[in-house]
Every structure is written in C-alpha cells, then in structure tokens.
Design a protein around this motif. Structure first.
Motif, mmCIF file in Angstrom:
data_model
loop_
_atom_site.group_PDB
_atom_site.id
_atom_site.type_symbol
_atom_site.label_atom_id
_atom_site.label_comp_id
_atom_site.label_asym_id
_atom_site.label_seq_id
_atom_site.Cartn_x
_atom_site.Cartn_y
_atom_site.Cartn_z
ATOM 1 N N GLU A 172 0.834 -1.204 0.000
ATOM 2 C CA GLU A 172 0.000 0.000 0.000
ATOM 3 C C GLU A 172 0.872 1.258 0.000
ATOM 4 O OE1 GLU A 172 -3.690 -2.008 2.559
ATOM 5 O OE2 GLU A 172 -2.216 -0.705 3.519
ATOM 6 N N PHE A 173 1.930 1.226 0.801
ATOM 7 C CA PHE A 173 2.845 2.365 0.881
ATOM 8 C C PHE A 173 3.465 2.659 -0.483
ATOM 9 C CE2 PHE A 173 6.763 4.590 1.643
ATOM 10 C CZ PHE A 173 6.554 5.360 2.781
ATOM 11 N N LEU A 174 3.991 1.609 -1.140
ATOM 12 C CA LEU A 174 4.641 1.798 -2.433
ATOM 13 C C LEU A 174 3.644 2.227 -3.503
ATOM 14 C CD1 LEU A 174 7.085 -1.257 -2.458
ATOM 15 C CD2 LEU A 174 7.674 1.156 -2.144
ATOM 16 N N LEU A 175 2.436 1.672 -3.456
ATOM 17 C CA LEU A 175 1.438 2.037 -4.456
ATOM 18 C C LEU A 175 1.043 3.513 -4.318
ATOM 19 C CD1 LEU A 175 -1.339 -0.222 -5.759
ATOM 20 C CD2 LEU A 175 -1.911 2.138 -5.204
ATOM 21 N N ILE A 176 0.810 3.972 -3.085
ATOM 22 C CA ILE A 176 0.475 5.385 -2.888
ATOM 23 C C ILE A 176 1.646 6.272 -3.282
ATOM 24 C CG2 ILE A 176 0.070 7.136 -1.114
ATOM 25 C CD1 ILE A 176 -1.909 5.404 0.182
ATOM 26 N N GLU A 177 2.869 5.838 -2.958
ATOM 27 C CA GLU A 177 4.037 6.640 -3.331
ATOM 28 C C GLU A 177 4.112 6.823 -4.843
ATOM 29 O OE1 GLU A 177 8.437 6.903 -1.638
ATOM 30 O OE2 GLU A 177 8.152 5.088 -2.828
ATOM 31 N N CYS A 178 3.846 5.747 -5.581
ATOM 32 C CA CYS A 178 3.864 5.836 -7.041
ATOM 33 C C CYS A 178 2.781 6.790 -7.532
ATOM 34 C CB CYS A 178 3.669 4.442 -7.642
ATOM 35 S SG CYS A 178 3.823 4.385 -9.439
ATOM 36 N N LEU A 179 1.588 6.709 -6.970
ATOM 37 C CA LEU A 179 0.496 7.598 -7.369
ATOM 38 C C LEU A 179 0.794 9.050 -7.000
ATOM 39 C CD1 LEU A 179 -2.541 5.378 -6.310
ATOM 40 C CD2 LEU A 179 -1.911 5.985 -8.657
ATOM 41 N N LEU A 180 1.469 9.255 -5.862
ATOM 42 C CA LEU A 180 1.785 10.611 -5.411
ATOM 43 C C LEU A 180 2.723 11.342 -6.362
ATOM 44 C CD1 LEU A 180 2.247 10.385 -1.535
ATOM 45 C CD2 LEU A 180 0.743 11.945 -2.776
ATOM 46 N N ARG A 181 3.529 10.576 -7.084
ATOM 47 C CA ARG A 181 4.456 11.207 -8.014
ATOM 48 C C ARG A 181 3.712 11.967 -9.115
ATOM 49 N NH1 ARG A 181 9.657 9.547 -7.938
ATOM 50 N NH2 ARG A 181 10.175 8.021 -6.359
ATOM 51 N N ARG A 182 2.490 11.548 -9.379
ATOM 52 C CA ARG A 182 1.671 12.237 -10.388
ATOM 53 C C ARG A 182 0.283 12.460 -9.812
ATOM 54 N NH1 ARG A 182 1.621 9.749 -16.130
ATOM 55 N NH2 ARG A 182 0.767 11.826 -16.507
ATOM 56 N N ALA A 183 0.235 13.098 -8.657
ATOM 57 C CA ALA A 183 -1.050 13.365 -8.005
ATOM 58 C C ALA A 183 -1.962 14.129 -8.951
ATOM 59 C CB ALA A 183 -0.832 14.151 -6.721
ATOM 60 N N ASN A 184 -3.239 13.724 -8.971
ATOM 61 C CA ASN A 184 -4.262 14.328 -9.832
ATOM 62 C C ASN A 184 -4.011 14.080 -11.316
ATOM 63 O OD1 ASN A 184 -5.804 15.621 -7.674
ATOM 64 N ND2 ASN A 184 -4.023 16.948 -7.449
ATOM 65 N N ALA A 185 -3.240 13.038 -11.627
ATOM 66 C CA ALA A 185 -3.003 12.641 -13.019
ATOM 67 C C ALA A 185 -3.000 11.117 -13.087
ATOM 68 C CB ALA A 185 -1.673 13.204 -13.522
ATOM 69 N N VAL A 192 -2.041 7.267 -13.658
ATOM 70 C CA VAL A 192 -0.822 6.449 -13.625
ATOM 71 C C VAL A 192 -1.183 5.066 -14.157
ATOM 72 C CG1 VAL A 192 1.000 5.453 -12.199
ATOM 73 C CG2 VAL A 192 0.073 7.716 -11.635
ATOM 74 N N GLY A 193 -0.444 4.578 -15.147
ATOM 75 C CA GLY A 193 -0.749 3.295 -15.768
ATOM 76 C C GLY A 193 -0.598 2.116 -14.825
ATOM 77 N N ARG A 194 -1.411 1.107 -15.042
ATOM 78 C CA ARG A 194 -1.365 -0.091 -14.204
ATOM 79 C C ARG A 194 0.010 -0.760 -14.261
ATOM 80 N NH1 ARG A 194 -5.397 -3.367 -12.293
ATOM 81 N NH2 ARG A 194 -6.945 -2.250 -13.545
ATOM 82 N N GLU A 195 0.625 -0.798 -15.452
ATOM 83 C CA GLU A 195 1.940 -1.423 -15.569
ATOM 84 C C GLU A 195 2.981 -0.693 -14.730
ATOM 85 O OE1 GLU A 195 5.301 -2.497 -18.984
ATOM 86 O OE2 GLU A 195 3.288 -1.839 -19.571
ATOM 87 N N GLN A 196 2.927 0.630 -14.736
ATOM 88 C CA GLN A 196 3.867 1.411 -13.936
ATOM 89 C C GLN A 196 3.657 1.162 -12.451
ATOM 90 O OE1 GLN A 196 3.865 5.604 -14.825
ATOM 91 N NE2 GLN A 196 5.141 6.134 -13.073
ATOM 92 N N LEU A 197 2.403 1.107 -12.027
ATOM 93 C CA LEU A 197 2.095 0.815 -10.629
ATOM 94 C C LEU A 197 2.595 -0.559 -10.220
ATOM 95 C CD1 LEU A 197 -1.541 2.196 -10.411
ATOM 96 C CD2 LEU A 197 0.383 2.973 -9.025
ATOM 97 N N ASN A 213 -10.446 4.208 -16.432
ATOM 98 C CA ASN A 213 -10.873 3.055 -17.231
ATOM 99 C C ASN A 213 -9.848 2.662 -18.289
ATOM 100 O OD1 ASN A 213 -13.279 2.744 -15.853
ATOM 101 N ND2 ASN A 213 -14.431 4.069 -17.243
ATOM 102 N N ARG A 214 -9.542 1.369 -18.311
ATOM 103 C CA ARG A 214 -8.657 0.761 -19.295
ATOM 104 C C ARG A 214 -7.231 1.320 -19.251
ATOM 105 N NH1 ARG A 214 -12.441 0.161 -24.755
ATOM 106 N NH2 ARG A 214 -14.132 -1.019 -23.754
ATOM 107 N N TYR A 215 -6.875 1.932 -18.122
ATOM 108 C CA TYR A 215 -5.519 2.476 -18.024
ATOM 109 C C TYR A 215 -4.890 2.195 -16.672
ATOM 110 C CZ TYR A 215 -1.590 5.700 -18.341
ATOM 111 O OH TYR A 215 -0.328 6.226 -18.366
ATOM 112 N N GLY A 216 -5.489 2.680 -15.608
ATOM 113 C CA GLY A 216 -4.875 2.509 -14.294
ATOM 114 C C GLY A 216 -5.648 3.246 -13.229
ATOM 115 N N TYR A 217 -4.917 4.031 -12.399
ATOM 116 C CA TYR A 217 -5.539 4.713 -11.283
ATOM 117 C C TYR A 217 -4.977 6.125 -11.158
ATOM 118 C CZ TYR A 217 -7.119 0.068 -9.921
ATOM 119 O OH TYR A 217 -7.703 -1.177 -9.902
#
Length: 223
Positions: free
Chosen positions: A154-167, A169-174, A214-218
C-alpha cells in the motif's frame, strides 16, 4: 523512493536489495552497469546505488558517471566499493558521485545518506499539490493530523500515485513500482490492494482518494 541498484557480486546485490526493499523502497536491480545506465536514461529514479568489489571496475565507473550526473531527474548517486583509496574516492566524487563508501559500510548509513541528499530535492509532490505525505519511519500516510497505517504494498502504491497526483498512472507502472521483485503480478493483485486502500481511506476520513481510470490505471485525487 525508487532506487536503481547495480552490483557486480550476487551476494552484495541480493543483500542490498533486501535491505533497501525492507526500508520501503521500490528497488530495480541489475549486475550490469551499462544496463543500469540504459534504465536510468529511460526511467526516473530517486537514487542510484552502485556496488563494485574490485579495483578493475573503477575505470568503468568513470565511464558512466558523467552520463548519470547529467540525468534530468537528478538522482542521488551513491557508490559502495570493496576496496579503494581515499584518492580514488575523491576522484569519483569529482566525477559526479554524491557519496562514496568503502567496506565495511553500513546499508543503514547509505539509506540515510540518500534521504539526506534527496531532502532538498524536488521530491514529494505533496508540497506542490496539497496531497498527503508518506512517513517511511512509521509506514503511514499523513494528511494534516490524520495518520493512516499502511502495508508495504500500500505504501509503495500510494508513493507511485503521489508522483503524479491528480493525473493518471498506468497499471503497468504501478505494478513495477509496488512489486519490483516480481514479473508475474496478476491485475487482481493490484485491484485487491487498491480496494483495501480505499476502505482504509474512507474509514479514516481522508480527503484524498484513489480513482479508477478506465482501461488504463488509477489516479490519486486531492480535489
């Protein structure tokens, strides 16, 4: 942090990867210094840790340090050597390394030095976006007075999302960020962690949320 580790000795690489991963870093590792350079030229890392055992490897280090120093992402570059003279360490520092250690060295000290080098860098999108921050010492997401305990994934996933907050992030990158040691992560594993995170955030009353693209990530949304 996202760390690129390259070590010529298998035992050193496995030990360093385990230690850095246990400190809540996403670690990409390789034994090939030139492949590490290729990765660094094509992906962003917060830090690059280079471990070499023999003096014969020093010439190769000088060959790549200039390229690493010019990376736009400006990662912290830390070198850990089996043997080297003070003069050789000084040469490496002048060539572009931010820190140079010689055995016996402490992985904890290396990790803390990386944090110190990154402290004043443009790292932590919460400063720019009002997004939450992450506390690696307690493994919590922090939003004002609110503190939410997280698992390592959970920590790593949020950290990855935080790098592009409000944008988006592809599932593969996550997947690569939160499961750097595995190549066979099922989409259901990502979905499960996201679902668990959403439940935690809702129960804690967090203002930020994780939206599905949809069809991309989170996307981590703060508005």
């Amino acid at each position: 942090m996202r760390v690129l580790l390259t070590a010529s000795a298998d035992t050193t690489r496995h030990y360093m990867q385990k230690a850095l991963t246990e400190s809540l870093n996403s670690v990409e590792s390789t034994d090939d210094l030139f492949y590490a350079l290729h990765l660094a030229l094509n992906e962003d890392f917060d830090a690059i840790v280079i471990c070499r055992q023999s003096e014969e490897d020093l010439g190769t280090l000088f060959d790549v340090l200039g390229d690493l120093r010019r990376l736009a992402s400006a990662p912290a570059i830390v070198i850990a050597l089996g043997r080297a003279t003070p003069a050789e360490c000084a040469q490496l520092l002048r060539a572009g390394a931010d820190a140079c250690y010689v055995q016996p060295y402490s992985v904890l000290e290396i990790h803390e030095r990386i944090h110190a080098l990154r402290r004043n860098a443009a790292y932590g999108s919460e400063v720019r976006t009002g997004a939450p921050r992450l506390d690696p010492m307690t493994r919590e997401a922090v939003e004002g007075e609110l503190r939410i305990p997280l698992t390592t994934r959970e920590f790593l996933l949020i950290e990855c999302l935080l790098r592009r907050a409000n944008a988006p992030v592809g599932r593969e990158q996550l997947t690569r960020y939160a499961w750097p040691e595995r190549d066979d992560v099922e989409p259901s594993s990502v979905n499960l962690v996201v679902s668990r995170l959403r439940s935690k955030l809702k129960a804690a009353g967090a203002r930020f949320r994780i939206d599905t693209v949809n069809r991309y990530g989170y996307q981590l949304s703060t508005t």
